[in-house]
Motif scaffolding. Structure first.
Motif, PDB file in Angstrom:
ATOM      1  N   SER A   1       0.829  -1.209   0.000  1.00  0.00           N
ATOM      2  CA  SER A   1       0.000   0.000   0.000  1.00  0.00           C
ATOM      3  C   SER A   1       0.861   1.256   0.000  1.00  0.00           C
ATOM      4  O   SER A   1       2.035   1.222   0.403  1.00  0.00           O
ATOM      5  CB  SER A   1      -0.916   0.005   1.228  1.00  0.00           C
ATOM      6  OG  SER A   1      -0.143   0.163   2.412  1.00  0.00           O
ATOM      7  N   THR A   2       0.261   2.362  -0.444  1.00  0.00           N
ATOM      8  CA  THR A   2       0.963   3.645  -0.402  1.00  0.00           C
ATOM      9  C   THR A   2       1.355   3.996   1.028  1.00  0.00           C
ATOM     10  O   THR A   2       2.441   4.517   1.286  1.00  0.00           O
ATOM     11  CB  THR A   2       0.080   4.758  -0.990  1.00  0.00           C
ATOM     12  OG1 THR A   2      -0.254   4.433  -2.346  1.00  0.00           O
ATOM     13  CG2 THR A   2       0.793   6.103  -0.960  1.00  0.00           C
ATOM     14  N   GLY A   3       0.465   3.693   1.974  1.00  0.00           N
ATOM     15  CA  GLY A   3       0.778   3.959   3.374  1.00  0.00           C
ATOM     16  C   GLY A   3       2.003   3.197   3.848  1.00  0.00           C
ATOM     17  O   GLY A   3       2.844   3.736   4.575  1.00  0.00           O
ATOM     18  N   ASN A   4       2.139   1.960   3.410  1.00  0.00           N
ATOM     19  CA  ASN A   4       3.297   1.165   3.817  1.00  0.00           C
ATOM     20  C   ASN A   4       4.582   1.639   3.143  1.00  0.00           C
ATOM     21  O   ASN A   4       5.660   1.574   3.742  1.00  0.00           O
ATOM     22  CB  ASN A   4       3.059  -0.317   3.532  1.00  0.00           C
ATOM     23  CG  ASN A   4       2.239  -0.986   4.617  1.00  0.00           C
ATOM     24  OD1 ASN A   4       2.153  -0.485   5.738  1.00  0.00           O
ATOM     25  ND2 ASN A   4       1.627  -2.118   4.302  1.00  0.00           N
ATOM     26  N   ILE A   5       4.480   2.122   1.914  1.00  0.00           N
ATOM     27  CA  ILE A   5       5.651   2.719   1.259  1.00  0.00           C
ATOM     28  C   ILE A   5       6.139   3.907   2.081  1.00  0.00           C
ATOM     29  O   ILE A   5       7.338   4.052   2.359  1.00  0.00           O
ATOM     30  CB  ILE A   5       5.319   3.164  -0.177  1.00  0.00           C
ATOM     31  CG1 ILE A   5       4.979   1.960  -1.054  1.00  0.00           C
ATOM     32  CG2 ILE A   5       6.493   3.941  -0.783  1.00  0.00           C
ATOM     33  CD1 ILE A   5       4.487   2.335  -2.439  1.00  0.00           C
ATOM     34  N   LEU A   6       5.194   4.749   2.491  1.00  0.00           N
ATOM     35  CA  LEU A   6       5.558   5.936   3.266  1.00  0.00           C
ATOM     36  C   LEU A   6       6.117   5.554   4.638  1.00  0.00           C
ATOM     37  O   LEU A   6       7.058   6.195   5.118  1.00  0.00           O
ATOM     38  CB  LEU A   6       4.331   6.847   3.422  1.00  0.00           C
ATOM     39  CG  LEU A   6       3.839   7.507   2.131  1.00  0.00           C
ATOM     40  CD1 LEU A   6       2.527   8.247   2.377  1.00  0.00           C
ATOM     41  CD2 LEU A   6       4.884   8.469   1.589  1.00  0.00           C
ATOM     42  N   ARG A   7       5.567   4.533   5.257  1.00  0.00           N
ATOM     43  CA  ARG A   7       6.088   4.096   6.559  1.00  0.00           C
ATOM     44  C   ARG A   7       7.520   3.599   6.443  1.00  0.00           C
ATOM     45  O   ARG A   7       8.363   3.882   7.301  1.00  0.00           O
ATOM     46  CB  ARG A   7       5.184   3.004   7.141  1.00  0.00           C
ATOM     47  CG  ARG A   7       3.806   3.485   7.582  1.00  0.00           C
ATOM     48  CD  ARG A   7       2.994   2.365   8.220  1.00  0.00           C
ATOM     49  NE  ARG A   7       1.641   2.813   8.509  1.00  0.00           N
ATOM     50  CZ  ARG A   7       0.595   2.618   7.713  1.00  0.00           C
ATOM     51  NH1 ARG A   7       0.744   1.952   6.576  1.00  0.00           N
ATOM     52  NH2 ARG A   7      -0.594   3.080   8.043  1.00  0.00           N
ATOM     53  N   GLN A   8       7.805   2.867   5.392  1.00  0.00           N
ATOM     54  CA  GLN A   8       9.164   2.362   5.206  1.00  0.00           C
ATOM     55  C   GLN A   8      10.137   3.494   4.897  1.00  0.00           C
ATOM     56  O   GLN A   8      11.279   3.496   5.378  1.00  0.00           O
ATOM     57  CB  GLN A   8       9.181   1.306   4.093  1.00  0.00           C
ATOM     58  CG  GLN A   8       8.456   0.030   4.482  1.00  0.00           C
ATOM     59  CD  GLN A   8       8.352  -0.968   3.344  1.00  0.00           C
ATOM     60  OE1 GLN A   8       9.264  -1.107   2.534  1.00  0.00           O
ATOM     61  NE2 GLN A   8       7.240  -1.682   3.279  1.00  0.00           N
ATOM     62  N   LEU A   9       9.693   4.448   4.092  1.00  0.00           N
ATOM     63  CA  LEU A   9      10.527   5.619   3.818  1.00  0.00           C
ATOM     64  C   LEU A   9      10.804   6.391   5.099  1.00  0.00           C
ATOM     65  O   LEU A   9      11.929   6.848   5.344  1.00  0.00           O
ATOM     66  CB  LEU A   9       9.847   6.534   2.796  1.00  0.00           C
ATOM     67  CG  LEU A   9       9.909   6.095   1.336  1.00  0.00           C
ATOM     68  CD1 LEU A   9       8.966   6.955   0.490  1.00  0.00           C
ATOM     69  CD2 LEU A   9      11.339   6.214   0.806  1.00  0.00           C
ATOM     70  N   LEU A  10       9.780   6.531   5.933  1.00  0.00           N
ATOM     71  CA  LEU A  10       9.940   7.239   7.203  1.00  0.00           C
ATOM     72  C   LEU A  10      10.955   6.517   8.087  1.00  0.00           C
ATOM     73  O   LEU A  10      11.816   7.160   8.707  1.00  0.00           O
ATOM     74  CB  LEU A  10       8.587   7.327   7.913  1.00  0.00           C
ATOM     75  CG  LEU A  10       8.587   7.976   9.309  1.00  0.00           C
ATOM     76  CD1 LEU A  10       9.031   9.430   9.222  1.00  0.00           C
ATOM     77  CD2 LEU A  10       7.197   7.879   9.946  1.00  0.00           C
TER      78      LEU A  10
END
Length: 262
Positions: free
Chosen positions: A170-179
């Motif tokens: 998910s887009t949310g998980n992409i952002l969490r990993q980037l964070l």
């Protein structure tokens, strides 16, 4: 029992190793090779990705217990996975016997414009957040690999896109990993866990200067591949295996500090 654990990077999962684990296991003579997925990726794609590298290290420690691995493991990790390996060795040093880190970069030792080359910012933001799974995989291959065979590249992208359809991130998980990657600060390296650095001299995602800096700072061996990119196991698996084998033999005798093509 000799167990190697393989860790992938941002948005990647166990299947992205391809046939590398089997080839690696045969070459190094390991009894077991484990490819762990982080939450939000692969078999764990339905869950929420963790927002700190430390939590990812906790996850790896817990997976050893779930899988019944009692002895210290050897770890080979790429990119974000290499950050997790560093945190893991710091938090649970008894878990690990040695580690091989490929094309990694860490704050505060590496500047942000080396950790992620600015030329990639527009495409990454647009495609990762708004592109189709096929567009994402095409971009990932283009910036992480220096394979120059068009037919092979098409086959890889098709395979990766199938993984993305089967286990969507998910887009949310992409952002969490980037964070998690952005927030990570490398712990002091104690030297208790022998460390080998490998990097692609023509990595289009992360500047190889990051690995050079870490090798100097931590007084550990570094080998630079003269043509490969970020995904070194994909670009030249034989080269990775050869250098791990040689280092494994040498570190069984005494620490060897050297570098290649720096």
């Amino acid at each position: 029992m000799t167990t190697w654990v393989l860790l992938r990077g941002l948005m990647r999962e166990s299947r992205h190793w391809g046939d590398f684990p089997a080839r690696f296991q045969q070459a190094v003579g390991a009894e077991r090779v484990l490819c762990l997925d982080f939450p939000g990726n692969g078999q764990l794609h339905a869950g929420h990705s963790l927002t700190t590298v430390a939590a990812m290290a906790d996850h790896c420690h817990g997976q050893l217990q779930v899988l019944g691995v009692a002895e210290p493991v050897h770890v080979l990790a790429v990119s974000l996975g290499a950050m997790v390996a560093l945190a893991w060795a710091d938090q649970y040093p008894d878990d690990m016997q040695r580690m091989v880190l490929i094309n990694t970069s860490v704050a505060p030792h590496n500047p942000f414009f080396h950790r992620l080359k600015p030329v990639n910012y527009p495409a990454l933001i647009t495609t990762m957040l708004f592109g189709s799974s096929m567009q994402r995989e095409q971009l990932i291959l283009r910036i992480t690999s220096n394979l120059n065979t068009t037919v092979q590249a098409r086959e890889i992208v098709a395979r990766w896109a199938a993984y993305a359809q089967d286990s969507p991130i998910s887009t949310g998980n992409i952002l969490r990993q980037l964070l998690a990657a952005m927030r990570f600060r490398a712990p002091p390296y104690s030297g208790k866990v022998p460390l080998l650095l490998l990097a692609g001299k023509h990595d289009r995602l992360v500047n190889a200067a990051c690995s050079r800096k870490l090798a100097d700072l931590w007084a550990c061996p570094l080998y630079l591949h003269p043509t490969a990119g970020h995904d070194l196991p994909l670009d030249d698996a034989d080269w990775v295996i050869e250098h791990v084998l040689n280092w494994q033999v040498n570190t069984n005798v005494a620490p060897v500090l050297q570098s290649e093509n720096q």
